[in-house]
Design an enzyme around this catalytic site. Structure first.
Site, PDB file in Angstrom:
ATOM      1  N   GLY A  90       0.861  -1.182   0.000  1.00 38.88           N
ATOM      2  CA  GLY A  90       0.000   0.000   0.000  1.00 38.88           C
ATOM      3  C   GLY A  90       0.893   1.226   0.000  1.00 38.88           C
ATOM      4  N   SER A 122       6.023  -5.217  -0.893  1.00 38.64           N
ATOM      5  CA  SER A 122       5.893  -3.809  -1.262  1.00 38.64           C
ATOM      6  C   SER A 122       6.155  -2.904  -0.052  1.00 38.64           C
ATOM      7  CB  SER A 122       4.509  -3.575  -1.881  1.00 38.64           C
ATOM      8  OG  SER A 122       4.404  -2.303  -2.439  1.00 38.64           O
ATOM      9  N   ALA A 123       5.156  -2.182   0.430  1.00 36.32           N
ATOM     10  CA  ALA A 123       5.354  -1.323   1.599  1.00 36.32           C
ATOM     11  C   ALA A 123       5.825  -2.132   2.802  1.00 36.32           C
ATOM     12  CB  ALA A 123       4.066  -0.577   1.936  1.00 36.32           C
ATOM     13  N   HIS A 159       9.492  -2.939  -6.486  1.00 37.80           N
ATOM     14  CA  HIS A 159       8.905  -2.605  -7.796  1.00 37.80           C
ATOM     15  C   HIS A 159       9.906  -1.866  -8.677  1.00 37.80           C
ATOM     16  CE1 HIS A 159       5.100  -3.532  -5.820  1.00 37.80           C
ATOM     17  NE2 HIS A 159       5.272  -2.537  -4.976  1.00 37.80           N
ATOM     18  N   GLU A 194      10.112  -6.981  -9.971  1.00 36.91           N
ATOM     19  CA  GLU A 194       8.925  -7.768  -9.700  1.00 36.91           C
ATOM     20  C   GLU A 194       9.214  -9.265  -9.821  1.00 36.91           C
ATOM     21  OE1 GLU A 194       7.604  -5.524  -8.253  1.00 36.91           O
ATOM     22  OE2 GLU A 194       5.664  -5.156  -9.173  1.00 36.91           O
TER      23      GLU A 194
END
Length: 235
Positions: A90, A122-123, A159, A194
């Site tokens: 997020g 991710s986050a 990413h 990724e």
């Protein structure tokens, strides 16, 4: 002994949520019947309950139950008692703000360092580094500190995207932004493409997945690192 998976992303193009990494997660969380999910990074569009359900559906495939941290009256007790922990993606600014607000940033770091298996995507991966300063996210909220979990001795850029040589876009590339970070900071930065992830077992850090990663150090040329590269001595 630390047992951590730090994934660039939760979903690959054409795949389902966490599908590409489930075999690794099955082994990683093999001693867990239930894991604690931290959905704090989602700013809008999906509630904590819906986000937790999404994670639960993925882990159901490997027979692991998921409970959201928001379901507990005391977030600190939830972290202390967790068999395993997953922090989803997020917005990193929001995630860090919420971790500090609920007084679990330091506790989460200590808990994972003491051996509770952890997954970040991710986050949730950004916060594994020394600071969140190499996130791609917009600063939608101002956290009390940029300092994060410090589970690894460098920073991450999940990413990570290579420049498109056919594009006419003249804006900054990811590499440019990381070099700007290095104009003021000496912390190494690993650009995770990724489908790539880091496996941390104790003090050993290994690059996993099918793609190389890009390593940036202050005042040095960037390096390509192939899968299975040992990053244990990177600092």
């Amino acid at each position: 002994m630390k047992s951590i998976i730090i994934a660039s992303t939760s979903t690959l193009h054409g795949g389902k949520y966490l599908e590409y990494i489930l075999p690794a997660l099955k082994s990683h969380f093999k001693n867990c019947k239930t894991i604690l999910f931290i959905p704090y990074a989602r700013p809008s569009g999906i509630s904590h309950e819906e986000y937790t359900q999404k994670a639960a559906e993925a882990f159901n495939a490997i027979d692991i139950e998921v409970k959201g941290i928001h379901e507990f009256k005391d977030p600190q007790e939830a972290v202390k008692n967790a068999e395993g922990i997953f922090t989803g993606g997020g917005n990193t600014f929001l995630l860090v703000t919420q971790l500090y607000k609920n007084n679990v940033m330091q506790l989460l770091s200590e808990t994972v360092k003491n051996g509770t298996p952890y997954l970040g995507s991710s986050a949730g991966s950004n916060i594994c580094g020394l600071s969140m300063q190499t996130t791609n996210d917009m600063p939608i909220i101002y956290p009390p500190s940029f300092q994060t979990l410090g589970l690894i001795p460098f920073n991450l850029n999940p990413h990570y995207l290579d420049p498109d040589l056919q594009s006419k876009h003249m804006g900054e590339t990811r590499e440019t932004r990381i070099k700007e970070f290095h104009a003021f900071n000496s912390i190494p930065v690993l650009g995770l493409r990724e489908g790539s992830w880091l496996e941390v077992k104790g003090d050993k850090i290994t690059l996993k997945g099918d793609l190389s990663a890009r390593l940036f150090k202050q005042n040095q040329e960037a390096q390509e690192l192939e899968p299975e590269t040992d990053l244990s001595n990177l600092n």
